[in-house]
Design a protein around this motif. Structure first.
Motif, PDB file in Angstrom:
ATOM      1  N   ASP A 136      57.368   6.814  27.416  1.00  0.00           N
ATOM      2  CA  ASP A 136      57.724   5.532  26.805  1.00  0.00           C
ATOM      3  C   ASP A 136      58.877   5.703  25.825  1.00  0.00           C
ATOM      4  O   ASP A 136      59.229   6.822  25.448  1.00  0.00           O
ATOM      5  N   TRP A 137      59.406   4.572  25.422  1.00  0.00           N
ATOM      6  CA  TRP A 137      60.487   4.544  24.431  1.00  0.00           C
ATOM      7  C   TRP A 137      59.940   5.043  23.104  1.00  0.00           C
ATOM      8  O   TRP A 137      58.880   4.608  22.659  1.00  0.00           O
ATOM      9  N   ASP A 138      60.656   5.942  22.468  1.00  0.00           N
ATOM     10  CA  ASP A 138      60.228   6.559  21.217  1.00  0.00           C
ATOM     11  C   ASP A 138      60.866   5.831  20.041  1.00  0.00           C
ATOM     12  O   ASP A 138      62.087   5.654  20.006  1.00  0.00           O
ATOM     13  N   ARG A 139      60.045   5.434  19.083  1.00  0.00           N
ATOM     14  CA  ARG A 139      60.560   4.761  17.889  1.00  0.00           C
ATOM     15  C   ARG A 139      61.617   5.621  17.194  1.00  0.00           C
ATOM     16  O   ARG A 139      62.550   5.104  16.595  1.00  0.00           O
ATOM     17  N   ALA A 140      61.489   6.938  17.311  1.00  0.00           N
ATOM     18  CA  ALA A 140      62.460   7.852  16.699  1.00  0.00           C
ATOM     19  C   ALA A 140      63.689   8.067  17.575  1.00  0.00           C
ATOM     20  O   ALA A 140      64.592   8.803  17.193  1.00  0.00           O
ATOM     21  N   GLY A 141      63.735   7.416  18.733  1.00  0.00           N
ATOM     22  CA  GLY A 141      64.860   7.578  19.651  1.00  0.00           C
ATOM     23  C   GLY A 141      66.142   6.989  19.105  1.00  0.00           C
ATOM     24  O   GLY A 141      66.154   6.274  18.090  1.00  0.00           O
ATOM     25  N   ALA A 142      67.218   7.251  19.802  1.00  0.00           N
ATOM     26  CA  ALA A 142      68.540   6.805  19.376  1.00  0.00           C
ATOM     27  C   ALA A 142      68.694   5.284  19.410  1.00  0.00           C
ATOM     28  O   ALA A 142      69.553   4.733  18.735  1.00  0.00           O
ATOM     29  N   GLY A 143      67.884   4.603  20.210  1.00  0.00           N
ATOM     30  CA  GLY A 143      67.948   3.142  20.259  1.00  0.00           C
ATOM     31  C   GLY A 143      69.049   2.594  21.136  1.00  0.00           C
ATOM     32  O   GLY A 143      69.376   1.421  21.048  1.00  0.00           O
ATOM     33  N   GLU A 144      69.617   3.429  21.987  1.00  0.00           N
ATOM     34  CA  GLU A 144      70.696   2.979  22.869  1.00  0.00           C
ATOM     35  C   GLU A 144      70.177   2.259  24.102  1.00  0.00           C
ATOM     36  O   GLU A 144      70.940   1.629  24.822  1.00  0.00           O
ATOM     37  N   ALA A 145      68.892   2.359  24.376  1.00  0.00           N
ATOM     38  CA  ALA A 145      68.283   1.705  25.530  1.00  0.00           C
ATOM     39  C   ALA A 145      66.869   1.300  25.163  1.00  0.00           C
ATOM     40  O   ALA A 145      66.304   1.776  24.181  1.00  0.00           O
ATOM     41  N   GLY A 146      66.294   0.428  25.977  1.00  0.00           N
ATOM     42  CA  GLY A 146      64.915   0.019  25.763  1.00  0.00           C
ATOM     43  C   GLY A 146      64.789  -1.120  24.777  1.00  0.00           C
ATOM     44  O   GLY A 146      65.778  -1.709  24.340  1.00  0.00           O
ATOM     45  N   PRO A 147      63.555  -1.429  24.413  1.00  0.00           N
ATOM     46  CA  PRO A 147      63.293  -2.548  23.502  1.00  0.00           C
ATOM     47  C   PRO A 147      63.704  -2.197  22.080  1.00  0.00           C
ATOM     48  O   PRO A 147      63.975  -1.028  21.766  1.00  0.00           O
ATOM     49  N   PRO A 148      63.720  -3.188  21.198  1.00  0.00           N
ATOM     50  CA  PRO A 148      63.978  -2.879  19.786  1.00  0.00           C
ATOM     51  C   PRO A 148      62.976  -1.842  19.298  1.00  0.00           C
ATOM     52  O   PRO A 148      61.790  -1.892  19.636  1.00  0.00           O
ATOM     53  N   ARG A 149      63.433  -0.895  18.519  1.00  0.00           N
ATOM     54  CA  ARG A 149      62.586   0.220  18.100  1.00  0.00           C
ATOM     55  C   ARG A 149      61.364  -0.219  17.305  1.00  0.00           C
ATOM     56  O   ARG A 149      60.321   0.432  17.351  1.00  0.00           O
ATOM     57  N   GLU A 150      61.421  -1.340  16.598  1.00  0.00           N
ATOM     58  CA  GLU A 150      60.247  -1.786  15.855  1.00  0.00           C
ATOM     59  C   GLU A 150      59.126  -2.251  16.788  1.00  0.00           C
ATOM     60  O   GLU A 150      57.995  -2.447  16.356  1.00  0.00           O
ATOM     61  N   GLU A 151      59.417  -2.405  18.083  1.00  0.00           N
ATOM     62  CA  GLU A 151      58.400  -2.775  19.065  1.00  0.00           C
ATOM     63  C   GLU A 151      57.827  -1.558  19.796  1.00  0.00           C
ATOM     64  O   GLU A 151      57.063  -1.717  20.745  1.00  0.00           O
ATOM     65  N   THR A 152      58.193  -0.372  19.369  1.00  0.00           N
ATOM     66  CA  THR A 152      57.756   0.848  20.054  1.00  0.00           C
ATOM     67  C   THR A 152      56.903   1.704  19.127  1.00  0.00           C
ATOM     68  O   THR A 152      56.768   1.419  17.937  1.00  0.00           O
ATOM     69  N   TYR A 153      56.361   2.774  19.676  1.00  0.00           N
ATOM     70  CA  TYR A 153      55.595   3.743  18.916  1.00  0.00           C
ATOM     71  C   TYR A 153      56.391   5.022  18.744  1.00  0.00           C
ATOM     72  O   TYR A 153      57.146   5.409  19.637  1.00  0.00           O
ATOM     73  N   ALA A 154      56.183   5.695  17.645  1.00  0.00           N
ATOM     74  CA  ALA A 154      56.642   7.078  17.500  1.00  0.00           C
ATOM     75  C   ALA A 154      55.623   7.952  18.238  1.00  0.00           C
ATOM     76  O   ALA A 154      54.461   7.567  18.411  1.00  0.00           O
ATOM     77  N   LEU A 155      56.058   9.109  18.674  1.00  0.00           N
ATOM     78  CA  LEU A 155      55.183  10.001  19.421  1.00  0.00           C
ATOM     79  C   LEU A 155      53.880  10.266  18.671  1.00  0.00           C
ATOM     80  O   LEU A 155      52.790  10.192  19.249  1.00  0.00           O
ATOM     81  N   GLY A 156      53.943  10.562  17.384  1.00  0.00           N
ATOM     82  CA  GLY A 156      52.735  10.855  16.615  1.00  0.00           C
ATOM     83  C   GLY A 156      51.751   9.703  16.607  1.00  0.00           C
ATOM     84  O   GLY A 156      50.525   9.922  16.672  1.00  0.00           O
ATOM     85  N   ASP A 157      52.250   8.479  16.550  1.00  0.00           N
ATOM     86  CA  ASP A 157      51.366   7.315  16.572  1.00  0.00           C
ATOM     87  C   ASP A 157      50.720   7.144  17.949  1.00  0.00           C
ATOM     88  O   ASP A 157      49.545   6.788  18.055  1.00  0.00           O
ATOM     89  N   ALA A 158      51.487   7.391  19.001  1.00  0.00           N
ATOM     90  CA  ALA A 158      50.932   7.314  20.360  1.00  0.00           C
ATOM     91  C   ALA A 158      49.867   8.384  20.565  1.00  0.00           C
ATOM     92  O   ALA A 158      48.802   8.119  21.135  1.00  0.00           O
TER      93      ALA A 158
END
Length: 187
Positions: A136-158
């Motif tokens: 899945d899209w990582d909240r810590a990712g660069a944010g160049e693709a996928g949904p807005p990062r505030e709608e995603t999880y960081a790996l640790g939270d997942a």
């Protein structure tokens, strides 16, 4: 976290192999899942069946699980392969018996459904030792693709959501835009 679903009006984007395989290839998904012909696998948030199609020839039954009937309509239009059953359901209310499934996969959809109730439900329908594969899209990712990062999880939270539901983590890694997590239901 506010949950959303992928806009079914943009479903054609879900069939763009060059883009989809950039973040999770067929080969990677197979390596993470290790499918075999006897497996019963649920593709959670299957959309138009892009990854379900990759799994179907290698498992006994692939369940394309999506909450949006429109996504299943699109899947029917392109053609549902043998061995695939369409299931319209929310991940927090799956129509499978206790321990009925060998595995579940979530490719770029975990952020759309994951919460404690959904994780408990996924754990309920998996057999002891069953696997949950998440890319899945990582909240810590660069944010160049996928949904807005505030709608995603960081790996640790997942990982925390999965371990709280009784899963043992076999692999967890962050990548530039995504994370991968392979979890096994405790026996």
């Amino acid at each position: 976290m506010g949950f959303h679903t992928f806009d079914s009006d943009r479903a054609d984007k879900l069939e763009d192999a060059a883009t989809r395989y950039r973040y999770c290839s067929r080969e990677e998904l197979h390596a993470l899942l290790a499918p075999d012909p006897g497996m019963r696998v649920a593709d959670l948030g299957s959309g138009t069946g892009f990854y379900t199609d990759d799994l179907a020839p290698h498992v006994g039954t692939a369940y394309a699980v999506d909450v949006q009937a429109e996504m299943h309509d699109r899947y029917r239009e392109k053609g549902v392969p043998d061995g695939v059953e369409l299931v319209e359901a929310d991940a927090a209310d799956l129509p499978f018996g206790d321990g009925e499934l060998d595995a579940a996969v979530s490719t770029m959809t975990f952020h759309e459904f994951a919460d404690p109730e959904a994780m408990a439900e996924v754990a309920r329908v998996l057999r002891p030792g069953g696997r949950l594969v998440t890319v899945d899209w990582d909240r810590a990712g660069a944010g160049e693709a996928g949904p807005p990062r505030e709608e995603t999880y960081a790996l640790g939270d997942a990982v925390a959501l999965q371990t709280d539901a009784g899963f043992a983590i076999e692999r967890a890694a962050s990548r530039p835009e995504t994370f991968v997590c392979v979890a096994r239901l405790d026996d």
